[in-house]
Design a protein around this motif. Structure first.
Motif, PDB file in Angstrom:
ATOM      1  N   VAL A 172       1.962   5.057  -2.312  1.00 47.69           N
ATOM      2  CA  VAL A 172       3.078   4.343  -2.931  1.00 47.69           C
ATOM      3  C   VAL A 172       4.133   4.076  -1.862  1.00 47.69           C
ATOM      4  N   SER A 173       4.018   2.905  -1.249  1.00 49.55           N
ATOM      5  CA  SER A 173       4.891   2.544  -0.135  1.00 49.55           C
ATOM      6  C   SER A 173       4.654   1.080   0.197  1.00 49.55           C
ATOM      7  N   PRO A 174       5.352   0.531   1.202  1.00 48.72           N
ATOM      8  CA  PRO A 174       5.034  -0.837   1.622  1.00 48.72           C
ATOM      9  C   PRO A 174       3.582  -1.000   2.081  1.00 48.72           C
ATOM     10  N   ALA A 175       2.883   0.120   2.333  1.00 52.82           N
ATOM     11  CA  ALA A 175       1.489   0.080   2.787  1.00 52.82           C
ATOM     12  C   ALA A 175       0.489   0.138   1.638  1.00 52.82           C
ATOM     13  N   SER A 176       0.954   0.077   0.378  1.00 49.16           N
ATOM     14  CA  SER A 176       0.039   0.059  -0.764  1.00 49.16           C
ATOM     15  C   SER A 176      -0.878  -1.161  -0.674  1.00 49.16           C
ATOM     16  N   GLY A 177      -1.709  -1.341  -1.676  1.00 54.18           N
ATOM     17  CA  GLY A 177      -2.708  -2.400  -1.640  1.00 54.18           C
ATOM     18  C   GLY A 177      -2.156  -3.782  -1.911  1.00 54.18           C
ATOM     19  N   PHE A 178      -1.243  -4.228  -1.049  1.00 47.39           N
ATOM     20  CA  PHE A 178      -0.634  -5.549  -1.187  1.00 47.39           C
ATOM     21  C   PHE A 178      -1.363  -6.556  -0.306  1.00 47.39           C
ATOM     22  N   ASP A 179      -1.594  -7.739  -0.839  1.00 46.54           N
ATOM     23  CA  ASP A 179      -2.192  -8.832  -0.075  1.00 46.54           C
ATOM     24  C   ASP A 179      -1.158  -9.930   0.140  1.00 46.54           C
ATOM     25  N   GLY A 180      -1.196 -10.546   1.317  1.00 43.29           N
ATOM     26  CA  GLY A 180      -0.358 -11.712   1.570  1.00 43.29           C
ATOM     27  C   GLY A 180       1.124 -11.425   1.413  1.00 43.29           C
TER      28      GLY A 180
END
Length: 526
Positions: free
Chosen positions: A442-450
């Protein structure tokens, strides 16, 4: 066994990283476990920073006192009778109240005290200045963390709130470096060294800014025009851009906006004075440093906290800084010495940099249970019936993504601009991992794309996710399941049962979302 090592210690939930969403996830887990069982949860918070400098990651040791809050259009606020920032997660609202936040300004000292109190109330243990040597696994599941000092801590569920998903990486989870989700692993958002000033009142700062605004907009003030030329590196396009920033379309000077506990600097006048003083061009990729439009938090005791001083970093450099406990480099501290001289010339008596950097982003994990893209945010996020909250934020990548425009042009795509900031419903599944099912990030490194990492890096959003993850951890422990198997709907049901479910008001902006979907898909192709 050396003198420093201890027998392995066992916990139910271990949090790695003390960013606010991770701390509050642990608190949430302990509270829900007690509600379900009447028993205390054994929780451990471990992190790389020094706890003597405060608990609370970049909001505390990083001094980022100006909080980014949820952005909600006026018509939606009116339709749902919402306050200015909507309805944040109940645990975030509690944190803000216990930290004495009026609107936006968070005193890091009060935040540290509030977080310590919340951790103490649930009996959490805290260890700081840790380095991971290796992890222990049983098949796919993570079972423990072996630290460089030899100590071993065993756990059942794990929550990683570090900006670079460092525990997940140690557990073998692959990660995109930089903006690898756009095929740009060398590109990254800038890092900021926040600082506090004393002795310089906001009224005095307003007077200084107004004086320079008047001078910079006077074409006959040759010295002021020379300052602009120096700050622009004699670049005609940048000179024009600076001049346009000084006044609005009606010719009114863009003076700073002052709220109850914060100030927004709207023009580049102060930036010009600093860059002219330094003889450095106001272009981050070229100069490596930019004193940007400041976001200023007004704190007790005449303290002003500045989010303004940005440094250019590559994807690899951002990862290295995160692994180095977010400590500023000697070059950054040298630049800070010039900022100190500059501010003291206006009347500041004390200027103190934060002990850690604000690292906006350091890549993204691969293999999330349900990755989340910018387009999905614009489509409205998870379905309303299973949502645990709603959050709105501009797809704002402060400092820009180096190479994205050129790559888009090469692929025949024009730049993407958005009329609406996403206002999307929140779930937890982008923070859960397929490969390590009892670990969440749970951070800016979570599973975010684009573009999703732009809104996905904001603490208020991640805390809502963390609140849900804490509940999910308690469900997993009491039902002998993995975190990855817990659904958004199960978490929502607990929030509803306990009276903690906020109103859900996500919006779908389908036209823009479809355009962004096409853009993100094309950019992800090498």
């Amino acid at each position: 066994m050396t003198a420093a090592t201890q027998p392995p210690r066992s916990y139910d939930v271990i949090g790695f990283g003390d960013e606010v969403p991770g701390v509050l996830a642990l608190v949430s887990a302990a509270r829900e476990y007690r509600r379900r069982t009447g028993k205390a949860l054994r929780t451990l918070l471990m992190f790389k920073g020094n706890s003597q400098e405060g608990v609370g990651g970049h909001l505390v040791r990083g001094g980022l006192a100006y909080l980014d809050r949820s952005t909600i259009p006026a018509d939606i606020r009116q339709a749902y009778q919402l306050p200015t920032f909507g309805e944040p997660a109940a645990i975030y609202q509690e944190f803000l109240q216990r930290s004495g936040v009026t609107q936006i300004g968070l005193d890091p000292r009060k935040a540290d005290a509030a977080l310590r109190a919340m951790l103490s109330e649930v009996g959490a243990d805290i260890i700081s200045r840790v380095q991971i040597q290796s992890v222990l696994k049983d098949g796919a599941a993570l079972t423990g963390i072996h630290l460089a000092n030899g100590n071993i801590f065993l756990g059942k569920q794990f929550i990683d709130s570090s900006v670079n998903a460092e525990l997940a990486q140690a557990a073998g989870v692959p990660k995109f470096q930089g903006f690898g989700t756009f095929g740009l692993p060398d590109s990254e958002l800038p890092v900021t060294l926040a600082f506090e000033s004393q002795g310089l009142s906001l009224q005095r700062l307003k007077e200084v800014e107004l004086s320079y605004l008047k001078r910079f907009t006077n074409p006959y003030d040759t010295e002021a025009q020379r300052y602009i030329a120096i700050a622009a590196g004699a670049d005609p396009a940048l000179i024009n851009q600076i001049r346009r920033s000084l006044a609005d379309e009606q010719g009114r000077l863009r003076t700073m906006y002052v709220g109850q506990d914060h100030a927004d600097v709207r023009s580049q006048a102060l930036s010009v004075t600093y860059h002219a003083f330094r003889g450095k061009k106001m272009f981050l990729p070229e100069s490596g440093v930019l004193l940007d439009h400041a976001n200023i938090a007004i704190l007790p005791g005449g303290r002003l906290s500045w989010n303004a001083l940005m440094f250019y970093v590559s994807g690899a450099q951002s990862e290295a800084l995160a692994r180095g406990a977010a400590k500023p480099t000697p070059a950054m501290l040298e630049e800070m010495s010039f900022v100190t001289k500059w501010l003291k010339s206006f009347g500041a008596t004390v200027v103190k940099p934060a002990s850690e950097l604000y690292i906006r982003h350091a890549g993204n994990i691969q293999g999330a249970v349900e990755p989340l893209s910018g387009a999905q945010m614009l489509f409205g996020g998870v379905p309303a019936a299973s949502a645990i909250g709603t959050f709105g934020y501009y797809l704002d990548v402060r400092g820009g993504i180096t190479g994205l425009g050129n790559k888009a042009t090469a692929k025949g795509m024009s730049s993407i601009s958005f009329h609406h900031p996403p206002l999307f419903n929140i779930g937890i599944r982008h923070a859960l991992l397929r490969a390590v099912p009892n670990l969440a990030v749970v951070s800016p490194a979570s599973g975010f794309d684009g573009y999703a990492c732009s809104a996905g890096r904001i603490v208020e959003f991640n805390t809502a996710v963390g609140h849900g993850l804490g509940i999910a951890a308690a469900i997993a422990l009491t039902s002998n399941r993995t975190l990855a198997s817990i659904t958004n709907g199960e978490v929502r049901q607990v929030l509803a049962t306990t009276g903690k479910l906020p109103r859900i008001y996500g919006q779908s902006y389908a036209l823009e979302a479809t355009r962004l979907q096409d853009f993100e898909s094309l950019m992800m192709i090498a």
